[in-house]
Motif scaffolding. Structure first.
Motif, PDB file in Angstrom:
ATOM      1  N   ALA A 133      23.302 -18.061 -26.470  1.00 32.81           N
ATOM      2  CA  ALA A 133      24.425 -18.973 -26.698  1.00 32.81           C
ATOM      3  C   ALA A 133      23.980 -20.419 -26.532  1.00 32.81           C
ATOM      4  O   ALA A 133      24.363 -21.295 -27.315  1.00 32.81           O
ATOM      5  CB  ALA A 133      25.567 -18.649 -25.742  1.00 32.81           C
ATOM      6  N   ALA A 134      23.153 -20.697 -25.528  1.00 37.52           N
ATOM      7  CA  ALA A 134      22.648 -22.060 -25.315  1.00 37.52           C
ATOM      8  C   ALA A 134      21.786 -22.499 -26.500  1.00 37.52           C
ATOM      9  O   ALA A 134      21.905 -23.641 -26.972  1.00 37.52           O
ATOM     10  CB  ALA A 134      21.854 -22.137 -24.017  1.00 37.52           C
ATOM     11  N   LYS A 135      20.954 -21.605 -27.001  1.00 38.15           N
ATOM     12  CA  LYS A 135      20.126 -21.938 -28.177  1.00 38.15           C
ATOM     13  C   LYS A 135      21.007 -22.266 -29.377  1.00 38.15           C
ATOM     14  O   LYS A 135      20.734 -23.208 -30.125  1.00 38.15           O
ATOM     15  CB  LYS A 135      19.187 -20.774 -28.514  1.00 38.15           C
ATOM     16  CG  LYS A 135      18.031 -20.635 -27.558  1.00 38.15           C
ATOM     17  CD  LYS A 135      17.159 -19.464 -27.937  1.00 38.15           C
ATOM     18  CE  LYS A 135      16.059 -19.256 -26.902  1.00 38.15           C
ATOM     19  NZ  LYS A 135      15.211 -18.091 -27.205  1.00 38.15           N
ATOM     20  N   ARG A 136      22.064 -21.479 -29.571  1.00 35.41           N
ATOM     21  CA  ARG A 136      22.983 -21.719 -30.676  1.00 35.41           C
ATOM     22  C   ARG A 136      23.683 -23.073 -30.523  1.00 35.41           C
ATOM     23  O   ARG A 136      23.858 -23.806 -31.501  1.00 35.41           O
ATOM     24  CB  ARG A 136      24.031 -20.605 -30.745  1.00 35.41           C
ATOM     25  CG  ARG A 136      24.085 -19.951 -32.091  1.00 35.41           C
ATOM     26  CD  ARG A 136      25.040 -18.769 -32.148  1.00 35.41           C
ATOM     27  NE  ARG A 136      24.385 -17.589 -31.578  1.00 35.41           N
ATOM     28  CZ  ARG A 136      24.864 -16.866 -30.574  1.00 35.41           C
ATOM     29  NH1 ARG A 136      26.011 -17.145 -30.023  1.00 35.41           N
ATOM     30  NH2 ARG A 136      24.194 -15.826 -30.120  1.00 35.41           N
ATOM     31  N   LEU A 137      24.088 -23.396 -29.309  1.00 30.69           N
ATOM     32  CA  LEU A 137      24.732 -24.685 -29.056  1.00 30.69           C
ATOM     33  C   LEU A 137      23.805 -25.844 -29.397  1.00 30.69           C
ATOM     34  O   LEU A 137      24.228 -26.840 -29.979  1.00 30.69           O
ATOM     35  CB  LEU A 137      25.181 -24.775 -27.600  1.00 30.69           C
ATOM     36  CG  LEU A 137      26.432 -23.970 -27.239  1.00 30.69           C
ATOM     37  CD1 LEU A 137      26.582 -23.859 -25.724  1.00 30.69           C
ATOM     38  CD2 LEU A 137      27.671 -24.605 -27.856  1.00 30.69           C
ATOM     39  N   ILE A 138      22.533 -25.714 -29.044  1.00 32.63           N
ATOM     40  CA  ILE A 138      21.556 -26.765 -29.340  1.00 32.63           C
ATOM     41  C   ILE A 138      21.339 -26.880 -30.850  1.00 32.63           C
ATOM     42  O   ILE A 138      21.248 -27.989 -31.387  1.00 32.63           O
ATOM     43  CB  ILE A 138      20.236 -26.512 -28.590  1.00 32.63           C
ATOM     44  CG1 ILE A 138      20.450 -26.753 -27.082  1.00 32.63           C
ATOM     45  CG2 ILE A 138      19.116 -27.402 -29.125  1.00 32.63           C
ATOM     46  CD1 ILE A 138      19.287 -26.331 -26.214  1.00 32.63           C
ATOM     47  N   LEU A 165      21.794 -32.286 -28.054  1.00 31.91           N
ATOM     48  CA  LEU A 165      22.442 -31.795 -26.839  1.00 31.91           C
ATOM     49  C   LEU A 165      21.364 -31.425 -25.824  1.00 31.91           C
ATOM     50  O   LEU A 165      20.483 -30.617 -26.126  1.00 31.91           O
ATOM     51  CB  LEU A 165      23.308 -30.565 -27.158  1.00 31.91           C
ATOM     52  CG  LEU A 165      24.089 -29.951 -26.001  1.00 31.91           C
ATOM     53  CD1 LEU A 165      25.196 -30.895 -25.535  1.00 31.91           C
ATOM     54  CD2 LEU A 165      24.683 -28.610 -26.417  1.00 31.91           C
ATOM     55  N   PRO A 166      21.420 -32.003 -24.623  1.00 32.13           N
ATOM     56  CA  PRO A 166      20.398 -31.674 -23.622  1.00 32.13           C
ATOM     57  C   PRO A 166      20.470 -30.187 -23.216  1.00 32.13           C
ATOM     58  O   PRO A 166      21.556 -29.601 -23.181  1.00 32.13           O
ATOM     59  CB  PRO A 166      20.756 -32.573 -22.437  1.00 32.13           C
ATOM     60  CG  PRO A 166      21.610 -33.655 -22.998  1.00 32.13           C
ATOM     61  CD  PRO A 166      22.331 -33.043 -24.164  1.00 32.13           C
ATOM     62  N   LEU A 167      19.322 -29.624 -22.921  1.00 33.25           N
ATOM     63  CA  LEU A 167      19.247 -28.216 -22.534  1.00 33.25           C
ATOM     64  C   LEU A 167      20.151 -27.916 -21.340  1.00 33.25           C
ATOM     65  O   LEU A 167      20.852 -26.896 -21.323  1.00 33.25           O
ATOM     66  CB  LEU A 167      17.798 -27.830 -22.215  1.00 33.25           C
ATOM     67  CG  LEU A 167      17.569 -26.390 -21.763  1.00 33.25           C
ATOM     68  CD1 LEU A 167      18.034 -25.400 -22.834  1.00 33.25           C
ATOM     69  CD2 LEU A 167      16.109 -26.169 -21.436  1.00 33.25           C
ATOM     70  N   GLU A 223      22.922 -29.324 -20.420  1.00 31.32           N
ATOM     71  CA  GLU A 223      24.328 -29.293 -20.861  1.00 31.32           C
ATOM     72  C   GLU A 223      24.610 -28.035 -21.675  1.00 31.32           C
ATOM     73  O   GLU A 223      25.666 -27.413 -21.533  1.00 31.32           O
ATOM     74  CB  GLU A 223      24.651 -30.544 -21.673  1.00 31.32           C
ATOM     75  CG  GLU A 223      26.060 -30.582 -22.222  1.00 31.32           C
ATOM     76  CD  GLU A 223      27.145 -30.650 -21.156  1.00 31.32           C
ATOM     77  OE1 GLU A 223      28.300 -30.280 -21.470  1.00 31.32           O
ATOM     78  OE2 GLU A 223      26.859 -31.060 -20.009  1.00 31.32           O
ATOM     79  N   ALA A 224      23.674 -27.644 -22.536  1.00 35.27           N
ATOM     80  CA  ALA A 224      23.844 -26.422 -23.331  1.00 35.27           C
ATOM     81  C   ALA A 224      23.945 -25.206 -22.414  1.00 35.27           C
ATOM     82  O   ALA A 224      24.787 -24.329 -22.627  1.00 35.27           O
ATOM     83  CB  ALA A 224      22.691 -26.259 -24.312  1.00 35.27           C
ATOM     84  N   ASN A 225      23.103 -25.153 -21.392  1.00 33.57           N
ATOM     85  CA  ASN A 225      23.157 -24.039 -20.436  1.00 33.57           C
ATOM     86  C   ASN A 225      24.483 -24.012 -19.685  1.00 33.57           C
ATOM     87  O   ASN A 225      25.067 -22.948 -19.465  1.00 33.57           O
ATOM     88  CB  ASN A 225      21.995 -24.122 -19.448  1.00 33.57           C
ATOM     89  CG  ASN A 225      20.699 -23.637 -20.043  1.00 33.57           C
ATOM     90  OD1 ASN A 225      20.689 -22.750 -20.888  1.00 33.57           O
ATOM     91  ND2 ASN A 225      19.597 -24.220 -19.624  1.00 33.57           N
ATOM     92  N   SER A 226      24.965 -25.178 -19.300  1.00 35.52           N
ATOM     93  CA  SER A 226      26.232 -25.269 -18.591  1.00 35.52           C
ATOM     94  C   SER A 226      27.387 -24.793 -19.462  1.00 35.52           C
ATOM     95  O   SER A 226      28.248 -24.024 -19.029  1.00 35.52           O
ATOM     96  CB  SER A 226      26.461 -26.719 -18.140  1.00 35.52           C
ATOM     97  OG  SER A 226      27.716 -26.844 -17.526  1.00 35.52           O
ATOM     98  N   ARG A 227      27.400 -25.237 -20.708  1.00 36.90           N
ATOM     99  CA  ARG A 227      28.460 -24.819 -21.643  1.00 36.90           C
ATOM    100  C   ARG A 227      28.383 -23.324 -21.921  1.00 36.90           C
ATOM    101  O   ARG A 227      29.410 -22.642 -22.004  1.00 36.90           O
ATOM    102  CB  ARG A 227      28.350 -25.593 -22.952  1.00 36.90           C
ATOM    103  CG  ARG A 227      28.734 -27.044 -22.834  1.00 36.90           C
ATOM    104  CD  ARG A 227      28.680 -27.710 -24.189  1.00 36.90           C
ATOM    105  NE  ARG A 227      28.805 -29.155 -24.093  1.00 36.90           N
ATOM    106  CZ  ARG A 227      28.833 -29.962 -25.141  1.00 36.90           C
ATOM    107  NH1 ARG A 227      28.727 -29.468 -26.372  1.00 36.90           N
ATOM    108  NH2 ARG A 227      28.960 -31.257 -24.975  1.00 36.90           N
ATOM    109  N   ALA A 228      27.183 -22.811 -22.085  1.00 39.35           N
ATOM    110  CA  ALA A 228      27.012 -21.384 -22.358  1.00 39.35           C
ATOM    111  C   ALA A 228      27.477 -20.550 -21.167  1.00 39.35           C
ATOM    112  O   ALA A 228      28.116 -19.508 -21.346  1.00 39.35           O
ATOM    113  CB  ALA A 228      25.554 -21.081 -22.689  1.00 39.35           C
TER     114      ALA A 228
END
Length: 93
Positions: free
Chosen positions: A18-23, A29-31, A33-38
């Motif tokens: 999910a974090a990879k998809r967000l990026i 998008l910083p990694l 932040e992507a991890n937090s959102r995921a």
């Protein structure tokens, strides 16, 4: 462990994917932040499953405390069975 669930043709939320998809969808998008959102997306899915019933499989580094707290504070409807399979993998270093 998540790989085994994914290859079993089951739907499974994977925070890393999910974090990879967000990026990919949000260039720049910083990694972190992507991890937090995921993580939040995965946790929201758990809460929805508890509130509405149904099946929700996820791979996560959420601690047992977070999952247990959510299960207690948002109990499923009466008669809904909740099962958890918590597996700790050895650290790969």
């Amino acid at each position: 462990m998540g790989e085994a669930v994914l290859t079993a043709e089951s739907e499974c939320f994977n925070r890393d994917l999910a974090a990879k998809r967000l990026i990919q969808d949000n260039p720049g998008l910083p990694l972190e932040e992507a991890n937090s959102r995921a993580r939040q997306l995965g946790f929201d899915g758990l809460l929805r499953a508890l509130e509405n019933g149904g099946t929700y499989a996820f791979e996560s580094t959420l601690g047992a405390r977070s999952v247990t707290k959510a299960s207690i504070s948002s109990p499923p409807p009466i008669g809904q069975l909740v099962g958890a399979w918590l597996v700790a993998e050895p650290t790969r270093h």
